[in-house]
Design a protein around this motif. Sequence first.
Motif, mmCIF file in Angstrom:
data_model
loop_
_atom_site.group_PDB
_atom_site.id
_atom_site.type_symbol
_atom_site.label_atom_id
_atom_site.label_comp_id
_atom_site.label_asym_id
_atom_site.label_seq_id
_atom_site.Cartn_x
_atom_site.Cartn_y
_atom_site.Cartn_z
ATOM 1 N N ILE A 231 29.141 28.557 40.629
ATOM 2 C CA ILE A 231 27.817 28.715 40.032
ATOM 3 C C ILE A 231 27.818 28.450 38.529
ATOM 4 N N PHE A 232 28.990 28.498 37.888
ATOM 5 C CA PHE A 232 29.053 28.286 36.449
ATOM 6 C C PHE A 232 29.196 26.807 36.082
ATOM 7 N N TRP A 258 37.118 34.719 49.159
ATOM 8 C CA TRP A 258 36.284 35.676 48.464
ATOM 9 C C TRP A 258 36.384 35.425 46.959
ATOM 10 N N SER A 259 35.424 35.969 46.235
ATOM 11 C CA SER A 259 35.491 35.912 44.780
ATOM 12 C C SER A 259 34.852 37.164 44.206
ATOM 13 N N VAL A 260 35.305 37.541 43.039
ATOM 14 C CA VAL A 260 34.753 38.695 42.342
ATOM 15 C C VAL A 260 34.746 38.359 40.859
ATOM 16 N N GLY A 261 33.761 38.860 40.143
ATOM 17 C CA GLY A 261 33.706 38.531 38.734
ATOM 18 C C GLY A 261 32.669 39.325 37.977
ATOM 19 N N PHE A 262 32.803 39.312 36.673
ATOM 20 C CA PHE A 262 31.857 39.966 35.772
ATOM 21 C C PHE A 262 31.487 38.967 34.681
ATOM 22 N N PRO A 263 30.222 38.677 34.445
ATOM 23 C CA PRO A 263 29.041 39.366 34.981
ATOM 24 C C PRO A 263 28.640 38.935 36.382
ATOM 25 N N ALA A 264 29.284 37.882 36.931
ATOM 26 C CA ALA A 264 28.921 37.428 38.271
ATOM 27 C C ALA A 264 30.136 36.817 38.946
ATOM 28 N N ALA A 265 30.189 36.948 40.283
ATOM 29 C CA ALA A 265 31.226 36.272 41.058
ATOM 30 C C ALA A 265 31.016 34.770 40.949
#
Length: 298
Positions: A231-232, A258-265
């Motif tokens: 998405i980035f 899977w993915s995880v992230g801050f501020p967004a996956a």
Amino acid sequence: MDLLEEAKTRARSNEHTSLLYLYSLNLAQLDSIEVNRKKVAIVNSYDETLHFILNKKGEINIGNSIYRINGDFVFKYNIGYESDVNHFMREYNNGGIRIERGQTIEYNENLSVLMHENNESVSEDLADTILFDGNIESITDTEIRDGNTLGRTANKSITTYNYFSSGRTRMIARQFNGYWWFYSSMGALTKTQIKKTYWYWWFGWHHVSWWSTQKAYNRLDYEVSYTYYNIFFNVYQTGSANGHKYCYCNSAKKVYNWSVGFPAAPFYFLPSQSSGQTKHWSHWFTETPNVRVRYLYY
């Protein structure tokens, strides 16, 4: 790792009371630990990993923010500003705020809100417990094909309830994928449940019944190709998963990616059209026949 067993262990040691643990309890068990079922968040995901990491409110703390999933929304608020979530919901329910699926808004400097596009549902799973209203009948041997995730392609999440001959044992077969702002995933699982009944006396005999997940010989075979989107950087990539999970366990589960992230996956995942299948197999000794098998196709 058997996530449900781990969730039970952590809850009983007061380390972490997860949604996965709470979703496994019946009404009497919820009362015994003084949990008001109406205060338990409803997170409509088939991914047990997500339920495992979230607490009773559907929350997880990441950095200086708290993410909360409940119903159609994912909230991200600064620590100490939980009341802003209630203010938003009052305005939304009164028609003062308009938000569409897939849209993120900045409610104020302490609260941001995503109206997610995930269309999976746990209402049947919780119909006899947290969502019990005294007038719910469980569905029969059937499937629920859910809407698309993130609106990118058609109908890619599915759950099936496959009943043994007695009607009191069932295999749940699932394919899932979802994007939850801070977390995204794609995978499949097989699990087995039995219908339990509790009789009690209150000016006459009454009973309550619920579906309880049991350790069983569960199997999952999977073969799938999928696309994941960054998405980035607006970049599409492809991946694949091929293998199996056989176990005596609460669920035979595989998260393909899977993915995880801050501020967004950073990624969301979707299976490619007609890209493969999953095979789900459950064995329950006291049933005749004692095996249920189901194929689900992407």
